[in-house]
Scaffold this motif. Structure first.
Motif, PDB file in Angstrom:
ATOM      1  N   ASN A 293      66.096 -18.243  90.789  1.00 44.83           N
ATOM      2  CA  ASN A 293      65.676 -19.604  91.130  1.00 44.83           C
ATOM      3  C   ASN A 293      65.199 -20.360  89.892  1.00 44.83           C
ATOM      4  OD1 ASN A 293      65.439 -20.128  94.353  1.00 44.83           O
ATOM      5  ND2 ASN A 293      65.287 -17.943  93.846  1.00 44.83           N
TER       6      ASN A 293
ATOM      7  N   TRP B 236      70.954 -16.713  99.555  1.00 45.40           N
ATOM      8  CA  TRP B 236      70.910 -18.137  99.872  1.00 45.40           C
ATOM      9  C   TRP B 236      72.120 -18.548 100.707  1.00 45.40           C
ATOM     10  CZ3 TRP B 236      74.793 -21.319  97.956  1.00 45.40           C
ATOM     11  CH2 TRP B 236      75.577 -20.778  96.923  1.00 45.40           C
TER      12      TRP B 236
ATOM     13  N   ALA C  69      68.830 -22.487  95.109  1.00 43.47           N
ATOM     14  CA  ALA C  69      68.866 -21.092  94.675  1.00 43.47           C
ATOM     15  C   ALA C  69      70.079 -20.784  93.806  1.00 43.47           C
ATOM     16  CB  ALA C  69      68.856 -20.169  95.894  1.00 43.47           C
TER      17      ALA C  69
ATOM     18  N   PHE D  53      67.466 -19.460 103.004  1.00 46.46           N
ATOM     19  CA  PHE D  53      68.107 -18.163 102.839  1.00 46.46           C
ATOM     20  C   PHE D  53      68.423 -17.535 104.198  1.00 46.46           C
ATOM     21  CE2 PHE D  53      65.240 -19.141  99.410  1.00 46.46           C
ATOM     22  CZ  PHE D  53      65.933 -18.791  98.262  1.00 46.46           C
TER      23      PHE D  53
END
Length: 575
Positions: A71, A170, A189, A369
């Motif tokens: 990230n 993700w 992400a 996610f």
């Protein structure tokens, strides 16, 4: 006294090594999936406490730290104080601010890995694609993809640990026409830093933690943001008012005075542990925090109409309380257009809500996610059972750690772990300790395999479901904590400190143990390991006074927690 232990003692034919002292440490191979925070901690603790083992951490990324490697979106950072996001035994005096950036957190775990030379266990750019339990050999058999060259190879182990984490698979939003958009498309992400946002009209989908961090970060450089908010969320007042950049003087004190840093860490940690009563529905603490947060959010927004849209009606904490320095102020600015409600369709130009198309130059998806807890590869246990199928409707684990009919298998932060109940890293430490206590039994006894009993899992789930009814986590909010059934599948039924006590000592009666031969074969040749060690004190138990550990939980707890040393006053009615 004979010291030739290779020949002393009577034969014991159903034990593979009958002529050795009690609790011989047989060789064991452990495979851990993932080299994020949990995987690195397992490697550290295994290296610190064990001998005669082999360990491999298979990591799909090119480096350690998992979530914090992946990230990199603007504004990405930790949503708890940085000094509470370190291992209990490994402080850092280098944190730049109270709430650290993702880069700083990545550097912390990377430095931890280097300091303890954990790289030797890691195989980067390697992804586990399948794992099957072989009950005949009592081993996990794995297929591994080498992501560098695309080849597949096999490996096996005695014990398998899943440290993949929760928030790293993700996903794009499930919106009709999603593939139609022609402009630059970003996911928080999977950030592409080459996309220039300067002077652009940006569309932002989502108002969870990532979306709340992104908006104020991009706000100064874009020409306009149209943010699509499907449901309201609580924005923590602490994050918008108490962000603090540590001064050079504070850094010097932390670096030169470990006790000062320890006091600061303990103050922050105690503050997090003090927050759990907020999650008790209709408690005085919940009511007080809710009123304060409503006033704060209204003040920051300065717009009653906007406040009615973005301030929730459900309890504070039903979904994760969202951090966001500057978020509410940005939301209320002239640069930002708030579109509230479900997106009906994605077009070539942007998003359609309530029949109106909103065209944007760049579309950012802060849409989270896959939090179903289902393994991302076939994980096959006894009788050919695939865990993804078993958990298709509701994931059920034993204390967030293990699964019935999946022998010699553990998972970090599995279903119903304390992921929002207080400090998180100390809970991971407690899980690692529990896992290694079970591994220690396997290594020093003739155990074939073990897994939690089905009735133990069901009893735990029943207790958890009953407990959740008295919490705000049972409110009608849209939260990743909840599964398909609407039940809370993510959170522990209690505080983080409650979890530490709950799993401090394994309840072995909750486990099914299968042995190789006679279950007492581990007793060996009648000699102790101490007698094998000619450098040890063979009268170690003789002493001038009784300094042994207390044998009751209550007294042990009071010693460990330094009970009686702090004068803490406050309302305890929620207890």
């Amino acid at each position: 006294m004979p010291n030739d232990f290779s020949s002393s003692g009577p034969p014991f034919h159903d034990h593979p090594q009958p002529h050795i002292p009690i609790h011989n440490e047989r060789h064991m191979k452990v495979i851990c999936i993932g080299a994020g925070a949990s995987g690195l901690l397992l490697a550290y603790k295994l290296q610190r406490s064990f001998e005669n083992f082999e360990l491999t951490l298979y990591e799909k990324n090119a480096d350690v730290a998992g979530t914090w490697y992946e990230n990199k979106y603007p504004g990405c950072g930790c949503d708890v104080p940085a000094h509470t996001y370190t291992w209990s035994f490994e402080p850092s005096a280098k944190q730049s601010s109270l709430y650290a950036s993702s880069d700083e957190i990545f550097q912390y775990f990377s430095s931890f890995c280097e300091k303890y030379e954990l790289q030797k266990y890691c195989k980067f750019k390697h992804q586990v694609t399948k794992a099957c339990w072989n009950d005949t050999t009592a081993r996990w058999e794995l297929e591994i993809a080498d992501l560098t060259n695309g080849t597949i190879f096999l490996d096996s182990c005695n014990l398998l640990v899943n440290a993949c984490g929760i928030l790293n698979s993700w996903r794009w939003p499930d919106i009709p026409g999603f593939g139609n958009y022609k402009g630059p498309l970003l996911h928080t992400a999977k950030w592409d830093p080459s996309v220039d946002l300067n002077g652009k009209h940006v569309g932002l989908i989502g108002c969870g933690s990532s979306g709340v961090q992104v908006l104020p970060a991009i706000h100064p450089v874009v020409s306009k943001v149209t943010t699509f908010i499907r449901s309201p969320t609580w924005v923590s007042p602490g994050h918008t008012t108490l962000q603090h950049v540590y001064t050079e003087e504070e850094h010097r004190e932390f670096e030169t005075n470990p006790d000062a840093l320890l006091r600061h860490r303990k103050t922050l940690e105690s503050s997090l542990n003090n927050f759990f009563p907020v999650f008790i529905a209709n408690s005085d603490v919940q009511k007080g925090v809710r009123a304060a947060m409503v006033d704060m959010m209204k003040d920051k927004l300065g717009d009653e109409g906007l406040a009615q849209l973005v301030i929730p009606t459900w309890g504070v904490g039903c979904r994760r309380i969202t951090p966001g320095p500057g978020y509410l102020e940005a939301l209320a600015s002239e640069k930002v257009q708030v579109v509230f409600g479900r997106i009906e369709e994605i077009t070539e130009k942007g998003c359609v809500c309530d029949g109106q198309e909103y065209a944007v130059d760049v579309l950012i998806c802060a849409t989270g996610f896959d939090t179903s807890y289902r393994p991302r590869f076939p994980l096959i246990g006894l009788k050919g059972k695939n865990l993804a199928d078993i958990w298709s409707d509701e994931p059920k684990a034993y204390l967030g750690l293990a699964v019935n009919d999946f022998p010699n298998y553990f998972t970090f932060l599995g279903p119903n772990s304390p992921v929002n109940n207080g400090p998180i890293l100390i809970a991971i430490e407690a899980q690692a300790d529990y896992i290694l206590k079970m591994i220690d039994r396997w290594q020093t006894e003739n155990i074939h395999s073990f897994s939690p009993k089905a009735e133990a899992v069901e009893d735990f789930i029943a207790f958890k479901d009953s407990f959740m009814k008295q919490t705000v986590w049972d409110d009608a909010c849209n939260s990743w904590y909840k599964g398909k059934s609407g039940k809370n599948i993510a959170l522990w039924p209690g505080s983080t400190m409650h979890y530490l006590e709950a799993i401090a000592e394994p309840r072995y009666n909750d486990w099914d143990f299968k042995y190789t031969g006679n279950r007492f074969a581990f007793l060996g040749n009648g000699f102790s390991q101490t007698e094998k060690d000619l450098t040890a004190d063979w009268a170690y138990y003789i002493r001038n006074q009784d300094d042994s550990p207390y044998l009751s939980r209550g007294k042990r707890r009071r010693v460990v927690t330094s009970s009686g040393t702090i004068d803490r006053k406050g309302p305890l009615g929620w207890m």
